[in-house]
Design a protein around this motif. Sequence first.
Motif, PDB file in Angstrom:
ATOM      1  N   SER A 118       1.299  -1.232   0.554  1.00 57.99           N
ATOM      2  CA  SER A 118      -0.263  -0.338   0.379  1.00 57.99           C
ATOM      3  C   SER A 118       0.396   1.350  -0.090  1.00 57.99           C
ATOM      4  CB  SER A 118      -1.060  -0.354   1.114  1.00 57.99           C
ATOM      5  OG  SER A 118      -2.049  -1.372   1.451  1.00 57.99           O
ATOM      6  N   ILE A 119       0.814   2.707  -0.371  1.00 56.59           N
ATOM      7  CA  ILE A 119       1.160   3.572  -0.497  1.00 56.59           C
ATOM      8  C   ILE A 119       1.016   4.693   0.503  1.00 56.59           C
ATOM      9  CG2 ILE A 119      -1.146   5.313  -1.841  1.00 56.59           C
ATOM     10  CD1 ILE A 119       1.352   6.421  -2.859  1.00 56.59           C
ATOM     11  N   ILE A 120       2.200   4.682   0.773  1.00 54.85           N
ATOM     12  CA  ILE A 120       2.426   5.071   2.211  1.00 54.85           C
ATOM     13  C   ILE A 120       1.034   7.154   2.857  1.00 54.85           C
ATOM     14  CG2 ILE A 120       3.934   6.805   4.593  1.00 54.85           C
ATOM     15  CD1 ILE A 120       5.882   4.344   3.547  1.00 54.85           C
ATOM     16  N   ASN A 121       1.600   7.535   1.397  1.00 53.05           N
ATOM     17  CA  ASN A 121       1.005   8.818   0.987  1.00 53.05           C
ATOM     18  C   ASN A 121      -0.222   8.931  -0.679  1.00 53.05           C
ATOM     19  OD1 ASN A 121       2.082   9.917   3.280  1.00 53.05           O
ATOM     20  ND2 ASN A 121       3.714  10.324   2.915  1.00 53.05           N
ATOM     21  N   PRO A 122      -0.951   7.811  -0.315  1.00 57.56           N
ATOM     22  CA  PRO A 122      -2.211   8.686  -1.436  1.00 57.56           C
ATOM     23  C   PRO A 122      -2.214   9.763  -1.978  1.00 57.56           C
ATOM     24  CG  PRO A 122      -3.281   7.314   0.438  1.00 57.56           C
ATOM     25  CD  PRO A 122      -2.342   7.988   1.113  1.00 57.56           C
ATOM     26  N   ARG A 123      -1.717   9.865  -2.928  1.00 53.76           N
ATOM     27  CA  ARG A 123      -1.770  11.419  -3.598  1.00 53.76           C
ATOM     28  C   ARG A 123      -2.649  11.354  -5.738  1.00 53.76           C
ATOM     29  NH1 ARG A 123       2.885  10.557  -1.786  1.00 53.76           N
ATOM     30  NH2 ARG A 123       4.447  10.289  -3.196  1.00 53.76           N
ATOM     31  N   LYS A 124      -2.513  12.430  -5.645  1.00 51.42           N
ATOM     32  CA  LYS A 124      -2.811  12.477  -7.412  1.00 51.42           C
ATOM     33  C   LYS A 124      -1.067  13.695  -7.667  1.00 51.42           C
ATOM     34  CE  LYS A 124      -6.071  13.761  -9.372  1.00 51.42           C
ATOM     35  NZ  LYS A 124      -7.581  14.429  -9.499  1.00 51.42           N
ATOM     36  N   ILE A 125      -0.198  12.654  -9.343  1.00 51.34           N
ATOM     37  CA  ILE A 125       0.609  13.329  -9.558  1.00 51.34           C
ATOM     38  C   ILE A 125       0.421  13.980 -10.396  1.00 51.34           C
ATOM     39  CG2 ILE A 125       2.797  13.536  -9.992  1.00 51.34           C
ATOM     40  CD1 ILE A 125       3.401  10.860  -7.964  1.00 51.34           C
ATOM     41  N   LYS A 126       0.696  15.223 -11.049  1.00 52.83           N
ATOM     42  CA  LYS A 126       0.675  15.773 -12.595  1.00 52.83           C
ATOM     43  C   LYS A 126       1.506  15.592 -13.242  1.00 52.83           C
ATOM     44  CE  LYS A 126      -3.851  18.560 -11.538  1.00 52.83           C
ATOM     45  NZ  LYS A 126      -4.727  18.150 -13.317  1.00 52.83           N
TER      46      LYS A 126
END
Length: 150
Positions: A118-126
């Motif tokens: 699992s990713i530690i810091n969920p987010r969106k990268i543009k």
Amino acid sequence: MEKLAYKWFVTNKKGFTLLEMLIVLSILSVMLLFIVPINKSNIEKVQTTKFIEQLEFDMLMIQNLSTTVDDSFSIRFYNDRYSILQGWKPAFAIRKYPPGFQIDFKNKDTIVFNKYGSIINPRKIKINVGEKDFDIVFPLGKGRFYINEE
């Protein structure tokens, strides 16, 4: 008898001369020059597609390695490249961005997965490439990220 055989060999030509072959090749090369123009935008599209695929494969590799190896793996973004890191060791892979490529990682420059994948810091990268925008979305929980093209 020998003169007759030599005369037959010299006068009976069934091939092309070097000059004829060079003329035909030069005509073909000029025709190909006009028929198949190399388009810069096509090259940039291929570079963008290959880079997005490479980034996707690298992230999947990091996610898989985080579940199988005890050491931590991460991807760190910079302004002109990203690096794949293993723990505190030097980067074992560095990938430079293609020309015109911009990544907005909003001050969270490192992607790290825990030991369960699992990713530690969920987010969106543009990602911005000329007129196209891509979003790399990391949802909360164990799962695979996905890439949206806008």
